[in-house]
Design an enzyme around this catalytic site. Structure first.
Site, PDB file in Angstrom:
ATOM      1  CE  LYS A  44     -28.999 -85.591  52.755  1.00  0.00           C
ATOM      2  NZ  LYS A  44     -27.540 -85.189  53.024  1.00  0.00           N
ATOM      3  NE  ARG A  45     -29.564 -92.489  45.058  1.00  0.00           N
ATOM      4  CZ  ARG A  45     -29.062 -93.098  45.999  1.00  0.00           C
ATOM      5  NH1 ARG A  45     -29.782 -93.734  46.717  1.00  0.00           N
ATOM      6  NH2 ARG A  45     -27.929 -93.003  46.505  1.00  0.00           N
TER       7      ARG A  45
END
Length: 321
Positions: free
Chosen positions: A254-255
């Protein structure tokens, strides 16, 4: 619903938009339960509410509906075992903590993450530090002195015992709690309860009978089985699935914004091509052709799912990204 009937769950952390790896987990958890005529729970694992705003949880629900992965209870829909947001279930975790404290198994730990990584503590194969027991036998006076400088986290003592189980997908797995796990956190120093405790309490309270999640969480299972036993709770079965990776083998994050559902939805006319791609990668389809989620239910079998990581083909990576 009768306790003991099949009940699966998808329990995401809404710290950002779902990426393709999260979707693979949601799909296989949903298919596993549906293939056995079971129900599906959506639990929002927002233990750290500051990092998991409700807006992300709402987007997550919208993405699941778009994909056709409808759930029977949980999320904003509620249900008989709510609340389904972990940030609203603190009292249940506190009660479980009290039961562990009564058994004399909990102690305060004043070690910071930086101190542990800087210390000469053994590092495990997945990069975790094996806790060396620094605070395990502090005296009451030493605890009082250290509290003046920083609030403690809470750790659970583990015995020199091997916990074994049979994963529905990966087969037999064993881990010695003392030598391969170490005393582990059950509440952080800021008062937020740890994943290991919360997930055990919640799965038992919600009647979950099967847990499907990524293979990166396989080593968490012996710790959780130990907690189930200490708390006198029924444990579910576990199935750990392969991780979806970029073509170069890097794990999706996600980062890094790897193929998040927002970007994918802007590129595709509907979810069917995406579901067909995942069904093909998982061995449920002979070719990546458009399909609805419900059409994959009769095709699902753990025997078809690969056990190793699933790299996305470069051409499909470029198409989706």
């Amino acid at each position: 619903m009768e306790r003991g009937a099949v009940k699966g769950r998808f329990a995401p952390t809404p710290s950002g938009r779902m990426h393709l790896g999260n979707l693979l987990c949601a799909l296989l958890a949903w298919l596993s339960a549906r293939a056995e005529g079971g129900r599906v729970v959506l639990r929002i694992e927002d233990l750290d509410a500051m990092r998991s705003p409700r807006s992300y949880a709402d987007l997550l629900e919208d993405d699941l509906r778009w994909l056709g992965l409808f759930w029977d209870e949980g999320g904003s829909s509620g249900g008989p075992d709510g609340p389904y947001y972990q940030s609203e279930r603190t009292a249940l975790y506190q009660a479980a903590l009290a039961r562990l404290e009564e058994q004399g198994l909990v102690y305060p730990c004043f070690c910071s993450r930086a101190q542990l990584h800087a210390a000469q503590a053994p590092h495990l194969s997945d990069g975790r530090v094996l806790y060396p027991g620094t605070c395990r036998n502090l005296t009451a006076q030493e605890v009082a002195q250290r509290r003046q400088h920083r609030p403690p986290a809470l750790r659970l003592r583990v015995p020199d015992e091997t916990v074994s189980f049979v994963d529905r997908h990966l087969g037999p797995y064993s881990e010695n709690l003392q030598r391969e796990c170490g005393d582990f956190l059950i509440r952080r120093s800021d008062g937020v309860f740890a994943y290991q405790l919360a997930v055990v309490v919640d799965d038992a309270a919600m009647g979950v009978t099967q847990v499907v999640r990524g293979a990166d969480l396989l080593s968490s299972t012996p710790r959780q089985l130990y907690l189930y036993r200490l708390l006198g709770l029924p444990a579910p079965t576990f199935a750990h699935i392969p991780l979806l990776t970029a073509p170069d083998g890097r794990r999706l994050s996600k980062r890094d914004g790897d193929l998040d559902l927002g970007a994918i939805r802007r590129r595709l006319p509907g979810p069917e091509p995406l579901l067909g791609l995942l069904g093909w990668l998982c061995g449920l389809l002979e070719r990546p052709e458009p399909v609805r989620a419900q059409d994959l239910v009769p095709l699902f079998s753990w025997d078809k799912i690969p056990k190793g990581d699933l790299p996305l083909p470069a051409a499909l990576w470029e198409l989706l990204g």
